[in-house]
Write a protein that holds these residues in place. Structure first.
Motif, short mmCIF file in Angstrom:
data_model
loop_
_atom_site.label_atom_id
_atom_site.label_comp_id
_atom_site.label_asym_id
_atom_site.label_seq_id
_atom_site.Cartn_x
_atom_site.Cartn_y
_atom_site.Cartn_z
N GLU A 60 8.69 -2.30 6.52
CA GLU A 60 7.89 -2.99 7.54
C GLU A 60 7.54 -4.40 7.11
O GLU A 60 7.57 -5.33 7.93
CB GLU A 60 6.61 -2.19 7.81
CG GLU A 60 6.85 -0.86 8.51
CD GLU A 60 5.59 -0.04 8.66
OE1 GLU A 60 4.56 -0.42 8.04
OE2 GLU A 60 5.62 0.97 9.40
N ALA A 61 7.23 -4.59 5.84
CA ALA A 61 6.89 -5.93 5.36
C ALA A 61 8.09 -6.86 5.39
O ALA A 61 7.98 -8.03 5.80
CB ALA A 61 6.32 -5.85 3.94
N MET A 108 3.66 -14.30 3.54
CA MET A 108 4.35 -13.11 4.03
C MET A 108 5.47 -12.72 3.07
O MET A 108 5.72 -11.52 2.84
CB MET A 108 4.92 -13.36 5.42
CG MET A 108 3.89 -13.49 6.52
SD MET A 108 4.63 -13.52 8.17
CE MET A 108 5.24 -11.84 8.30
N ALA A 157 5.40 -5.34 -1.70
CA ALA A 157 5.70 -4.05 -1.08
C ALA A 157 7.00 -3.47 -1.63
O ALA A 157 7.10 -2.25 -1.88
CB ALA A 157 5.80 -4.20 0.44
N LYS A 210 3.84 -11.00 0.14
CA LYS A 210 3.42 -9.65 0.51
C LYS A 210 4.62 -8.70 0.56
O LYS A 210 4.54 -7.56 0.10
CB LYS A 210 2.74 -9.70 1.87
CG LYS A 210 2.29 -8.35 2.38
CD LYS A 210 1.64 -8.46 3.75
CE LYS A 210 1.24 -7.08 4.29
NZ LYS A 210 0.63 -7.18 5.64
N ALA A 211 5.73 -9.18 1.12
CA ALA A 211 6.92 -8.34 1.18
C ALA A 211 7.45 -8.02 -0.21
O ALA A 211 7.90 -6.90 -0.48
CB ALA A 211 8.00 -9.03 2.02
N GLY A 219 8.94 -7.58 9.05
CA GLY A 219 7.95 -8.50 9.61
C GLY A 219 8.21 -9.94 9.19
O GLY A 219 8.09 -10.87 10.00
N LEU A 220 8.57 -10.13 7.92
CA LEU A 220 8.91 -11.47 7.46
C LEU A 220 10.12 -12.02 8.22
O LEU A 220 10.12 -13.17 8.66
CB LEU A 220 9.21 -11.43 5.95
CG LEU A 220 9.78 -12.71 5.34
CD1 LEU A 220 8.79 -13.86 5.47
CD2 LEU A 220 10.17 -12.48 3.87
N PRO A 249 6.37 1.15 4.00
CA PRO A 249 5.64 -0.13 3.97
C PRO A 249 6.52 -1.30 3.54
O PRO A 249 6.36 -2.42 4.04
CB PRO A 249 4.52 0.13 2.96
CG PRO A 249 4.35 1.61 2.95
CD PRO A 249 5.72 2.17 3.17
#
Length: 368
Positions: free
Chosen positions: A183-184, A225, A232, A228-229, A187-188, A180
């Motif tokens: 992925e975070a 984002m 994570a 969130k990263a 994604g950022l 996770p």
């Protein structure tokens, strides 16, 4: 279809509305099945082991401790085991002291509850321990008063159950939350690259106000984002503490953290560029040679950032748009004297672009 007949989607809407109260009590995702099975195993083993020290009583304290202690990470299990044990011991001590001072009146349990909560507050215990103190005190006063050695047996039983919970979580595939986090972070990075492409379009081609507003909104969404990263990555670090698989995954965690640091700096620069372009935009900006050159460098930077993300995604398939491509960033941009109307904006963009380029090149070199 007549007007009094239900529309095709009406029943679906009614069904969703009827299920809304039930969904309020559901988690967004299920707990991993392995976690459930480990909790069940810990409870069964704790019940079996604690039966030998429970003095004929059902080993409830041991089973409950094992269930509570099996957490998403080994570190959390260890912390919860300590909290649970401290809470039980404190509750037993409170029950013993109040019974020693006041005897056994009917209101003694209520007094023990109040004193237990105050003890947890005064000692700054976490919520889990603070709640455990009055529960243990109540059980000791209500059952232990007629059962010799009940309090001491409950302490031993709780400690054994907590240790079993920690051991099961440590031995049976302890969870690692690296995927996770990867992925975070990835994604950022891809969203930053997309924002740089949008910014390049604004600088090099005619755009309407709606497009520019969307570009700014896209840039501002990088902040949540990024948060969130970061959460994570913190969760991944938490999952590796006291984890027997820490050594094998430590390097991946370090790469995640370093890449997120780089992306945080790039996020600040890209967001600043988006704000500056939006605030100082005029229709002649795409005709400015420096703006067109900066737009080209932004596209190259977005391209190379995607390459960095693909290199960082070890063991995963690279994005199809970047397969077999080489880094595209050129030497530092040499700007000509800008139009007086744009010189402040151009200077700001050049400095932000320089920092973005340094971070991407540095990240690429670190991965190699």
């Amino acid at each position: 279809m007549t007007s009094d007949q239900p529309r095709p989607g009406r029943w679906a809407a009614v069904a969703r509305a009827s299920l809304a109260p039930a969904r309020a009590f559901q988690a967004p995702s299920r707990t991993p099945l392995l976690q459930v099975l480990k909790t069940a195993v810990a409870a069964v083993v704790a019940w079996a082991v604690c039966s030998f020290v429970s003095g004929g009583q059902p080993p409830l304290f041991g089973a409950i401790a094992a269930i509570i202690v099996v957490q998403p990470s080994v570190n959390q299990s260890l912390s919860r085991a300590i909290e649970r044990s401290i809470g039980v011991i404190a509750g037993v001590v409170v029950a013993y002291l109040v019974s020693l001072v006041f005897g056994a009146p009917s209101w003694l349990i209520l007094l023990a509850i109040v004193l237990s909560l105050l003890v947890g507050w005064a000692l700054r215990f976490p919520q889990s321990s603070t709640v455990q103190i009055p529960i243990s005190a109540m059980l000791v006063l209500s059952i232990g008063a007629q059962t010799p050695g009940y309090a001491f047996e409950r302490i031993i039983e709780t400690v054994i159950g907590a240790l079993i919970g920690v051991a099961v979580n440590w031995l049976v595939v302890p969870p690692v939350a690296l995927k996770p986090a990867r992925e975070a972070v990835t994604g950022l990075g891809r969203e930053i690259a997309a924002t740089m492409d949008s910014l390049a379009t604004v600088l090099s081609a005619p755009t309407d106000e709606a497009y520019r507003t969307g570009m700014l909104v896209e840039a501002r969404l990088l902040r949540p984002m990024q948060s969130k990263a970061q959460k994570a990555v913190d969760a991944a670090e938490e999952s590796l503490r006291f984890n027997p698989r820490r050594t094998a995954n430590r390097e991946l965690l370090r790469e995640n953290a370093e890449l997120l640091t780089t992306l945080g700096i790039v996020t600040n620069r890209v967001l600043g560029m988006a704000r500056a372009v939006t605030d100082h935009f005029d229709r002649t900006l795409p005709e400015e040679p420096n703006a067109v050159a900066i737009a080209e460098e932004l596209r190259r930077a977005a391209h190379d950032l995607r390459l960095v993300l693909d290199e960082a995604a070890a063991g995963t398939a690279p994005d199809e748009s970047t397969v077999d491509l080489e880094p595209a960033l050129t030497a530092p941009l040499r700007a000509i004297v800008p139009d007086p109307q744009h010189w402040i904006l151009i200077g700001s963009l050049l400095e932000d672009l320089r920092r973005v380029r340094e971070e991407i090149v540095g990240a690429s070199a670190d991965l190699r």
